[in-house]
Motif scaffolding. Structure first.
Motif, PDB file in Angstrom:
ATOM      1  N   THR A   1       0.775  -2.197  -1.762  1.00  0.00           N
ATOM      2  CA  THR A   1       1.954  -1.780  -1.010  1.00  0.00           C
ATOM      3  C   THR A   1       1.668  -0.473  -0.275  1.00  0.00           C
ATOM      4  N   ASN A   2       2.550  -0.118   0.638  1.00  0.00           N
ATOM      5  CA  ASN A   2       2.389   1.134   1.372  1.00  0.00           C
ATOM      6  C   ASN A   2       2.452   2.350   0.459  1.00  0.00           C
ATOM      7  N   SER A   3       3.080   2.189  -0.707  1.00  0.00           N
ATOM      8  CA  SER A   3       3.158   3.295  -1.665  1.00  0.00           C
ATOM      9  C   SER A   3       1.975   3.316  -2.625  1.00  0.00           C
TER      10      SER A   3
ATOM     11  N   TYR B   1      -3.099  -7.344  -3.239  1.00  0.00           N
ATOM     12  CA  TYR B   1      -2.045  -6.846  -2.354  1.00  0.00           C
ATOM     13  C   TYR B   1      -1.718  -5.416  -2.755  1.00  0.00           C
TER      14      TYR B   1
ATOM     15  N   ASN C   1      -2.597  -4.756   4.237  1.00  0.00           N
ATOM     16  CA  ASN C   1      -2.216  -4.669   2.830  1.00  0.00           C
ATOM     17  C   ASN C   1      -2.758  -5.805   1.958  1.00  0.00           C
TER      18      ASN C   1
END
Length: 316
Positions: A203-205, A201, A162
Motif C-alpha cells: 500500500t502507499n502507507s 501488494y 504497488n
C-alpha cells in the motif's frame, strides 16, 4: 555490484524471496519426515518465501546470488487424526543452499523473462522407534550430503506501482543422496514438476501482503515403487515497511491433494500449518536479508516442529 530496489520504499527482493534476491527459485530444507508422502518428507522446501514473494530481482549484467541457512526440528509425529504417535521420534535438519537467478530485459506477455537454479546441502539427524509384529525396533540415520537441485527454466515477472507478480515453472531433479533402506534421505529419488505463482501488494502507507502458491506433481520413486501424492502450499507474509526494514508475521499452509500410491499404500494424505515472526532488510547497494521463525501446528500424517531460516542475496 549493485542491488536496486523496485519502486516502493521497502520492497524486498526475492531470492530467497525478495529484493535483490532470487524469487521463485526456491530450495532448501526438506523439512521433516513422518508419514504421508514417502517417509513423510515434503518433496520441496518449506518456508522459502515471505516478504517480497511476488518481486523478482531487476535485470542486471551478472544476475543475483543468494544463500539460505535453515534449521528444522521436530519431536512429534501426528497420525491422520492429528493425534501424537508415541514412538520416540526426533528429527533435526540443518540446511544450506546456494541459488542463482538471472532476470533479463527480454519481454514475454509484458513480463521480464528470467531463469534460476538452487542447490541445497543437508545435514539430517533423527531417530524413530518402529512398532513391528516382533516388537519395537529403534531406527536412526544422520546423513550429510547434497539434496535435490531445483531448476527454473522460465520465470516471468510483472511489476507496477504497488503490485508485483511472477510465475515460474520449477523442475526438481533427483540429484540428492538417497538410499532406499535409510530412514531419512537428503534426496527423494524422483522428479517433481511445480508451477509457482507469487504476488506482493504494498500500500502507499507501506503495508505489505505477499503470497507464493506452489503445486508439486511427483513422479514415482522406482527404488520403492512409491509415488507421493500431489502437494499444495501457500507461503505468506504480512508486515509494515519501516525504513529499510519490513516486520510482521509469516507462515505457510500445506495440504496433500491426492493419495500416495505404493506397495500396500493408497492414502496417507498429510497437512500442516505454520506461523511466526518475520523480518527483512533491504537497502540499495547492500545485501538483502530475511529472517523468520515459524512454529508448526495442526499437523496430520507427518511431523510437527519449528523452523528458523536466514537468507541473504545480492545482485551484480
Amino acid at each position: 555490484m549493485t542491488t536496486r530496489r523496485p519502486r516502493r520504499a521497502a520492497v524486498r527482493r526475492r531470492t530467497a524471496d525478495t529484493a535483490a534476491a532470487i524469487g521463485a527459485c526456491a530450495a532448501i530444507l526438506f523439512s521433516t519426515a513422518a508419514q504421508a508422502t514417502e517417509n513423510g518428507a515434503p518433496t520441496t522446501s518449506f518456508g522459502v518465501f515471505d516478504f517480497g514473494a511476488g518481486i523478482m530481482p531487476p535485470p542486471t549484467p551478472d544476475g543475483t546470488l543468494a544463500t539460505r541457512f535453515a534449521f528444522y526440528s521436530a519431536h512429534t509425529l501426528k497420525d491422520g487424526n492429528g493425534n501424537g504417535v508415541p514412538n520416540a521420534f526426533a528429527l533435526n535438519v540443518a540446511s544450506w543452499s546456494l541459488a542463482y537467478i538471472r532476470m533479463t530485459n527480454t519481454k514475454l506477455l509484458g513480463a521480464n523473462v528470467g531463469f534460476g537454479a538452487v542447490v541445497p546441502f543437508l545435514n539430517m539427524n533423527g531417530h524413530l522407534n518402529a512398532s513391528t509384529p516382533v516388537g519395537t525396533i529403534p531406527l536412526s540415520a544422520d546423513p550429510t550430503n547434497i539434496g535435490d537441485a531445483d531448476f527454473q527454466p522460465l520465470i516471468l515477472a510483472w511489476s507496477s506501482r504497488n503490485l508485483f507478480v511472477n510465475v515460474a515453472f520449477q523442475v526438481q531433479a533427483p540429484t540428492g543422496s538417497y538410499q532406499a533402506s535409510r530412514l531419512f534421505n537428503p534426496g527423494s529419488n524422483h522428479w517433481t514438476f511445480s508451477p509457482i505463482v507469487g504476488a506482493t501488494y504494498i500500500t502507499n502507507s507501506g503495508f505489505e501482503v505477499s503470497t507464493s502458491i506452489e503445486i508439486d506433481q511427483n513422479t514415482t520413486n522406482h527404488a520403492t515403487d512409491y509415488r507421493s501424492g500431489t502437494e499444495f502450499r501457500d507461503e505468506f507474509a504480512l508486515g509494515q515497511h519501516i525504513g529499510p526494514f519490513t516486520a510482521g508475521v509469516g507462515g505457510y499452509i500445506y495440504r496433500q491433494l491426492s493419495n500416495d500410491h505404493g506397495p500396500n499404500v493408497d492414502g496417507n494424505r498429510s497437512s500442516v500449518n505454520a506461523l511466526g515472526p518475520a523480518i527483512s532488510f533491504f537497502e540499495p547497494g547492500k545485501p538483502a536479508l530475511w529472517l523468520h521463525a515459524y512454529k508448526e501446528f495442526g499437523a496430520q500424517n507427518r511431523s510437527e516442529g519449528y523452523q528458523i531460516a536466514l537468507r541473504a542475496a545480492i545482485s551484480f
